[in-house]
Design a protein around this motif. Structure first.
Motif, PDB file in Angstrom:
ATOM      1  N   ASP A  81       0.815  -1.218   0.000  1.00 40.02           N
ATOM      2  CA  ASP A  81       0.000   0.000   0.000  1.00 40.02           C
ATOM      3  C   ASP A  81       0.852   1.273   0.000  1.00 40.02           C
ATOM      4  OD1 ASP A  81       0.858  -0.637   2.555  1.00 40.02           O
ATOM      5  OD2 ASP A  81      -0.913   0.152   3.553  1.00 40.02           O
ATOM      6  N   ILE A  82       2.102   1.195   0.468  1.00 39.39           N
ATOM      7  CA  ILE A  82       2.969   2.369   0.440  1.00 39.39           C
ATOM      8  C   ILE A  82       3.258   2.793  -0.997  1.00 39.39           C
ATOM      9  CG2 ILE A  82       5.326   3.175   0.947  1.00 39.39           C
ATOM     10  CD1 ILE A  82       5.243   1.653   3.517  1.00 39.39           C
ATOM     11  N   MET A  83       3.243   1.822  -1.889  1.00 42.62           N
ATOM     12  CA  MET A  83       3.560   2.095  -3.289  1.00 42.62           C
ATOM     13  C   MET A  83       2.323   2.547  -4.078  1.00 42.62           C
ATOM     14  SD  MET A  83       6.790   1.438  -3.345  1.00 42.62           S
ATOM     15  CE  MET A  83       7.309   1.184  -5.042  1.00 42.62           C
ATOM     16  N   ARG A  84       1.183   2.674  -3.387  1.00 43.74           N
ATOM     17  CA  ARG A  84      -0.040   3.098  -4.072  1.00 43.74           C
ATOM     18  C   ARG A  84      -0.307   4.580  -3.852  1.00 43.74           C
ATOM     19  NH1 ARG A  84      -3.339  -1.828  -1.509  1.00 43.74           N
ATOM     20  NH2 ARG A  84      -2.614  -3.519  -2.860  1.00 43.74           N
ATOM     21  N   LYS A  90      -4.125   8.375   4.033  1.00 40.70           N
ATOM     22  CA  LYS A  90      -4.727   7.237   4.738  1.00 40.70           C
ATOM     23  C   LYS A  90      -3.907   6.826   5.953  1.00 40.70           C
ATOM     24  CE  LYS A  90      -6.803   5.258   0.557  1.00 40.70           C
ATOM     25  NZ  LYS A  90      -6.719   4.156  -0.432  1.00 40.70           N
ATOM     26  N   GLU A  91      -2.598   6.873   5.837  1.00 39.41           N
ATOM     27  CA  GLU A  91      -1.732   6.340   6.891  1.00 39.41           C
ATOM     28  C   GLU A  91      -1.542   7.320   8.045  1.00 39.41           C
ATOM     29  OE1 GLU A  91       0.684   3.219   8.471  1.00 39.41           O
ATOM     30  OE2 GLU A  91      -0.735   3.301   6.800  1.00 39.41           O
ATOM     31  N   GLY A 116      10.111   3.720  -5.921  1.00 38.91           N
ATOM     32  CA  GLY A 116      10.489   2.724  -6.921  1.00 38.91           C
ATOM     33  C   GLY A 116      11.900   2.972  -7.436  1.00 38.91           C
ATOM     34  N   TYR A 117      12.240   4.242  -7.653  1.00 44.34           N
ATOM     35  CA  TYR A 117      13.567   4.569  -8.182  1.00 44.34           C
ATOM     36  C   TYR A 117      14.675   4.224  -7.185  1.00 44.34           C
ATOM     37  CZ  TYR A 117      17.531   7.142 -10.039  1.00 44.34           C
ATOM     38  OH  TYR A 117      18.785   7.480 -10.500  1.00 44.34           O
ATOM     39  N   ILE A 118      14.428   4.472  -5.884  1.00 45.65           N
ATOM     40  CA  ILE A 118      15.497   4.245  -4.914  1.00 45.65           C
ATOM     41  C   ILE A 118      15.603   2.777  -4.499  1.00 45.65           C
ATOM     42  CG2 ILE A 118      15.402   6.600  -4.018  1.00 45.65           C
ATOM     43  CD1 ILE A 118      13.899   5.580  -1.593  1.00 45.65           C
ATOM     44  N   GLY A 119      14.674   1.926  -5.027  1.00 49.17           N
ATOM     45  CA  GLY A 119      14.842   0.493  -4.816  1.00 49.17           C
ATOM     46  C   GLY A 119      13.761  -0.200  -4.018  1.00 49.17           C
ATOM     47  N   CYS A 120      12.679   0.511  -3.689  1.00 53.50           N
ATOM     48  CA  CYS A 120      11.591  -0.128  -2.930  1.00 53.50           C
ATOM     49  C   CYS A 120      10.864  -1.137  -3.814  1.00 53.50           C
ATOM     50  CB  CYS A 120      10.608   0.919  -2.420  1.00 53.50           C
ATOM     51  SG  CYS A 120      11.295   1.964  -1.120  1.00 53.50           S
ATOM     52  N   MET A 121      10.587  -2.293  -3.252  1.00 52.23           N
ATOM     53  CA  MET A 121       9.915  -3.360  -3.984  1.00 52.23           C
ATOM     54  C   MET A 121       8.703  -3.818  -3.191  1.00 52.23           C
ATOM     55  SD  MET A 121      11.456  -7.059  -5.023  1.00 52.23           S
ATOM     56  CE  MET A 121      10.417  -8.277  -4.237  1.00 52.23           C
ATOM     57  N   ALA A 122       7.516  -3.671  -3.752  1.00 57.51           N
ATOM     58  CA  ALA A 122       6.287  -4.040  -3.048  1.00 57.51           C
ATOM     59  C   ALA A 122       6.245  -5.540  -2.799  1.00 57.51           C
ATOM     60  CB  ALA A 122       5.071  -3.615  -3.871  1.00 57.51           C
ATOM     61  N   ILE A 123       5.958  -5.917  -1.558  1.00 52.88           N
ATOM     62  CA  ILE A 123       5.832  -7.334  -1.211  1.00 52.88           C
ATOM     63  C   ILE A 123       4.536  -7.555  -0.446  1.00 52.88           C
ATOM     64  CG2 ILE A 123       8.325  -7.740  -1.130  1.00 52.88           C
ATOM     65  CD1 ILE A 123       8.052  -7.668   1.948  1.00 52.88           C
ATOM     66  N   LYS A 124       4.054  -8.766  -0.503  1.00 48.34           N
ATOM     67  CA  LYS A 124       2.842  -9.153   0.226  1.00 48.34           C
ATOM     68  C   LYS A 124       3.250  -9.761   1.563  1.00 48.34           C
ATOM     69  CE  LYS A 124       0.217 -10.036  -3.982  1.00 48.34           C
ATOM     70  NZ  LYS A 124       1.272  -9.563  -4.875  1.00 48.34           N
ATOM     71  N   PHE A 127      -1.798 -11.622   5.952  1.00 43.72           N
ATOM     72  CA  PHE A 127      -2.900 -10.891   6.554  1.00 43.72           C
ATOM     73  C   PHE A 127      -2.780  -9.377   6.382  1.00 43.72           C
ATOM     74  CE2 PHE A 127      -2.232 -14.864   8.867  1.00 43.72           C
ATOM     75  CZ  PHE A 127      -3.366 -15.530   8.434  1.00 43.72           C
ATOM     76  N   ARG A 128      -1.939  -8.957   5.426  1.00 43.62           N
ATOM     77  CA  ARG A 128      -1.924  -7.571   4.999  1.00 43.62           C
ATOM     78  C   ARG A 128      -2.059  -7.574   3.490  1.00 43.62           C
ATOM     79  NH1 ARG A 128      -0.157  -3.435   8.523  1.00 43.62           N
ATOM     80  NH2 ARG A 128      -0.685  -2.147   6.738  1.00 43.62           N
TER      81      ARG A 128
END
Length: 370
Positions: A81-84, A90-91, A116-124, A127-128
């Motif tokens: 959700d951080i990448m949305r 919301k947070e 995204g540019y600095i390297g963050c990769m969305a993961i599941k 229960f989130r």
């Protein structure tokens, strides 16, 4: 030979922008170092592990990045959700000017692009995000395995890794259960090294939280170490480097007293100052916050006590402190403890130090008798 992804000027500038966002959330930042170089040593390949406290760990990570040596581009596992778009409103649920500013940032969609540019990769995570649906379909394990494989591929492509071994925010002020990510990595990545940092937030001593960052020293985990041994290593590295702050040490002392106990602020301040002096003398390896180190009068203590009075943990009258039931009450669940008992939450930061602190407390009449 791996092509190491050294940080570029543009990459470092973007990291600095994220770092500056910390001014919205922190009153100040204090840094503590375990290594003589005053850096966070991270040659390729290194996984840098930290404790996971709150959403404000994002700007905190940017601060940590500036201390890396050498500075290599990172992969950072991140909540989906951080990448949305719309995450900040919301947070943080802020009001006034801060809400307006966060709303403008959300609408620009700059945060997902920047992360995204600095390297963050969305993961599941279980229960989130949409993991419940994946669990029902029997696809969660495969999805998690695939994401870990992607993280390993990013390391193989020349990036280092930031990771939070707890997986989710800790709920009680200390550490959550350590997941098996570090154990997985040390078996998957040849010659991987590790380093660590700890984030200690003091939400009692200032209007906005003060962030303490303790930077660790590099260490290795051998392939022979089993899962339990790896978990113990991580707990020691992260749990043993919480900073001792004015907020958590006052919390520790207040929780030594029962409901309705009363004592003078002046004597409490004298006990607090004697206690911190004993800690610094007997345990120089422990990192003590500057506001506590430099404490010579009761003014900073009075600020903390007034804040606790507003939250109905104590009652102040005629220069005395009275302990109220809300302070000594132990919640049935430690989930969201920061909202249920902020004093206990801060005291829990000291969990790994309790044997040392208890020994000082019990041996000193100046501290235990107010």
């Amino acid at each position: 030979m791996t092509d190491i992804k050294n940080a570029t000027l543009a990459y470092n500038i973007l990291i600095r922008l994220v770092e500056k966002s910390g001014n919205l959330f922190f009153s100040e930042v204090e840094e503590h170092f375990l290594h003589e170089s005053k850096t966070l040593i991270s040659p390729y390949p290194t996984a840098i592990i930290g404790n996971h406290v709150s959403e404000t760990d994002i700007p905190a990570l940017a601060i940590v990045y500036t201390r890396l040596s050498p500075q290599i581009k990172m992969t950072i596992p991140t909540r989906e959700d951080i990448m949305r778009k719309g995450f900040l409103i919301k947070e943080f649920r802020s009001k006034g000017l801060t809400r307006l500013l966060l709303s403008l940032i959300d609408k620009s969609n700059i945060i997902p692009s920047l992360l995204g540019y600095i390297g963050c990769m969305a993961i599941k995570r279980p229960f989130r995000d949409n993991s419940r649906e994946l669990l029902k379909k029997g696809e969660l394990r495969d999805t998690v395995d695939a994401e870990w494989n992607t993280l390993v591929e990013n390391i193989d492509k020349g990036r280092n890794l930031f990771m939070f071994p707890e997986g989710t925010y800790n709920q009680d002020g200390y550490l959550n259960l350590i997941k098996k990510g570090v154990f997985y990595l040390k078996n998957k990545v040849e010659d991987i090294q590790f380093n660590s940092f700890n984030l200690t937030y003091d939400s009692l001593s200032f209007k906005k939280a003060k962030l303490h960052i303790t930077y660790g020293a590099p260490f290795k985990i051998t392939k022979e170490e089993n899962s339990d041994a790896v978990t113990k290593i991580i707990q020691d590295k992260l749990g043993g480097t919480y900073a001792i702050t004015l907020g958590n040490l006052v919390s520790y002392l207040l929780l030594k007293w029962e409901e309705s106990s009363q004592f003078s602020i002046e004597k409490f301040g004298q006990s607090l100052m004697h206690f911190k002096n004993q800690i610094m003398e007997l345990h120089p390896e422990l990192k003590v916050g500057s506001e506590l180190r430099k404490l010579t009068d009761t003014k900073p203590l009075e600020f903390v006590l007034e804040k606790l009075q507003k939250l109905k943990y104590v009652e102040l009258s005629e220069s005395k402190v009275k302990i109220l039931g809300a302070l000594t009450a132990i919640p049935k669940s430690m989930n969201h403890l920061k909202k249920q008992n902020l004093v206990l939450y801060h005291k829990n930061q000291l969990t790994k130090h309790l044997n040392k602190l208890d020994a000082i407390f019990e041996s000193s009449a100046k501290i235990s008798t107010i």
